[in-house]
Write an enzyme that holds these catalytic residues in place. Structure first.
Site, short mmCIF file in Angstrom:
data_model
loop_
_atom_site.label_atom_id
_atom_site.label_comp_id
_atom_site.label_asym_id
_atom_site.label_seq_id
_atom_site.Cartn_x
_atom_site.Cartn_y
_atom_site.Cartn_z
N ARG A 50 0.82 -1.21 0.00
CA ARG A 50 0.00 0.00 0.00
C ARG A 50 0.87 1.27 0.00
NH1 ARG A 50 -5.27 0.21 1.49
NH2 ARG A 50 -5.21 -1.98 2.03
N THR A 51 1.79 1.35 0.92
CA THR A 51 2.63 2.54 1.04
C THR A 51 3.56 2.67 -0.16
OG1 THR A 51 2.56 2.30 3.44
CG2 THR A 51 4.27 3.72 2.57
N LYS A 79 20.31 -10.33 7.56
CA LYS A 79 21.24 -10.37 6.42
C LYS A 79 22.56 -9.68 6.72
CE LYS A 79 18.32 -11.03 2.45
NZ LYS A 79 17.51 -10.26 1.54
N ARG A 100 11.54 2.17 4.00
CA ARG A 100 10.79 1.52 5.08
C ARG A 100 11.66 0.41 5.66
NH1 ARG A 100 5.06 1.27 6.02
NH2 ARG A 100 4.46 -0.47 7.31
N HIS A 128 5.76 7.24 11.08
CA HIS A 128 5.31 7.06 9.71
C HIS A 128 4.76 8.42 9.29
CE1 HIS A 128 3.94 5.36 6.10
NE2 HIS A 128 2.91 4.65 6.50
#
Ligand SMILES: [Zn+2]
Lengths: 303, 155
Positions: A50-51, A79, A100, A128
């Protein structure tokens, strides 16, 4: 001139109003390829379709080309490559980074190692800010003014970062809040203190319809099952905090219902066709708001 | 007189006195004395009227910047700093919590970037010692006294 948008605290009252003005200009003329020579990197270390789509649409409508990646799981936590190295590399390729990441504070750190502007598209449970600015754009667009509004905030007030940022941003504009939540998800003390220190009026309630007929805005949030230690308690609460159309009969005509989406069952489907429902339009406003944020961080003062 | 026998006097340098005994080695760590070339003497569990027991550190020919010495306010807020010249106390310094704290303290939020990558912590002091509330520059969460953990400082 602001260089990054990491936290809603980075924006003053004037910065907020200027961004909303620019968003309104983009809404009038959404296709303005003013950045056809720019590259925007969209780096999503955790998935949020969505974002990401909202940002990438905004960049494309501004004529910019978009590069980037989106992890399908939260594996980036384990990672090898350091965040610093990834951001250094990406900031050599792109003119602006939309990021993000699942860790709190990761985007602040990225802005310190990046040579180009960084926009925080969500850092863990922390901030956010573009969601907050699009919420404010939706409020000013439907109410004509941000000042002196009565706002009911409903649902998960404890963990909901959109709620915390919203009340911080709105505190520039003398609102009156009604916070409605189950006891377990009550607004944390630090935010109650924040409002008290600034002389913002607020009250708390457990009843969904409390003061509903006086509200200008009802801001609904998702109540997630995993927030409850007792699943039976969740089952009880999820129905108590569902807004339906019969509750809206006596509401003020200007009242609008906002929700950051996706919803679970906080808003019954029968509300969708009500003139008070605004959550889908709110999502569309996100594109215009993000166009304004990208434009201002790439150096556009005005349109 | 008895005290002098336990930890001998220094001619020139800095004395850090009235350290809670359980914080002595952390104070040594925070002040970066582990790799210091100065002559250092210290004692702990010495009798103190104020603390019952106390620790003390004497560092010869070493004078700290105010900001550096204030960092120990986090764990030893009542420590007394005496600057010595020619065996005389020429200056006393009362500790105050620095406004900004770089390194030293670990962020209590397990999801904070500083706990996952090599990022030096940075805090703004919102409530001073002895209560202590520190706001993390990165994750914007508060670390309070009960959750204060000191990062080792060996360089
Ligand atoms: Zn932190």
């Amino acid at each position: 001139m602001l260089k990054h948008l990491i936290s809603i605290h980075d924006y003053s009252r004037e910065d907020i109003l200027k961004t909303l003005e620019m968003a309104a200009a983009f809404e009038k003329r959404p296709n303005q390829p003013i950045f056809s020579k720019k590259v925007v990197a969209s780096v999503f270390f955790e998935p949020s379709t969505r974002t990401r789509l909202s940002f990438e649409t905004a960049a494309n409508r501004l004529g910019a080309r978009v590069i980037g990646f989106s992890e399908t799981t939260n594996t980036s936590l384990t990672k090898g490559e350091s965040l610093k190295d990834t951001i250094k590399m990406v900031s050599n390729y792109a003119d602006l980074i939309v990021m993000r990441h699942p860790l709190d504070g990761s985007t602040r750190y990225a802005s310190e190692v990046s040579s180009v502007p960084v926009i925080n598209a969500g850092d863990g449970s922390n901030q956010h800010p573009t969601q907050t600015l699009l919420d404010l754009y939706s409020i000013i667009k439907t109410q004509g003014d941000l000042n002196n509004l009565k706002i009911n905030v409903v649902g998960d007030l404890k963990y909901g970062r959109t709620v915390h940022s919203l009340l911080q941003a709105m505190s520039h504009f003398k609102p009156t809040f009604k916070f409605i939540s189950p006891e377990e998800l009550r607004l944390p003390q630090e935010y109650r203190e924040y409002l008290s220190e600034r002389g913002i009026r607020f009250s708390e309630s457990k009843l969904l319809t409390d003061n509903i007929n006086n509200a200008d805005i009802i801001y609904m949030t998702r109540v997630q099952k995993e927030r409850f230690s007792d699943p039976i308690e969740y089952e009880r609460i999820k129905d108590v905090y569902t807004l339906n159309s019969s509750m809206l009969k006596e509401c003020k005509p200007n009242m609008k219902i906002l929700h950051p989406l996706p919803r679970v069952n906080e808003i019954a489907q029968d509300v969708d066709s009500s003139p008070h429902a605004y959550y889908f339009a709110q999502a569309q406003n996100g594109v215009f708001t993000r166009m304004a944020i990208i434009a201002s961080l790439l150096g556009r003062e005005n349109l | 007189m008895e005290k002098q026998l336990k930890v001998s006097a220094i001619k020139d340098g800095t004395v850090v006195d009235h350290i809670p005994p359980d914080q002595l080695f952390r104070v040594i760590d925070i002040l970066g004395l582990i790799n210091s070339m100065s002559q250092i003497t210290f004692g702990t569990n010495l009798d103190s009227k104020r603390l019952g027991k106390k620790g003390i550190i004497k560092i010869s020919n070493k004078f700290f910047e105010i900001d550096d010495i204030n960092r120990i306010a986090l764990i030893a807020p009542h420590a007394k700093i005496n600057i010595i010249h020619d065996f005389e106390v020429v200056e006393k310094h009362v500790l105050s919590t620095p406004n900004r704290i770089k390194g030293i303290v670990k962020c209590m939020n397990p999801m904070c970037i500083t706990n996952h990558q090599e990022v030096e912590t940075l805090f703004t002091t919102i409530v001073e010692s002895p209560q202590i509330k520190l706001l993390c520059h990165y994750c914007e969460k508060v670390t309070d006294k009960e959750n204060l953990k000191i990062i080792s400082n060996r360089h």
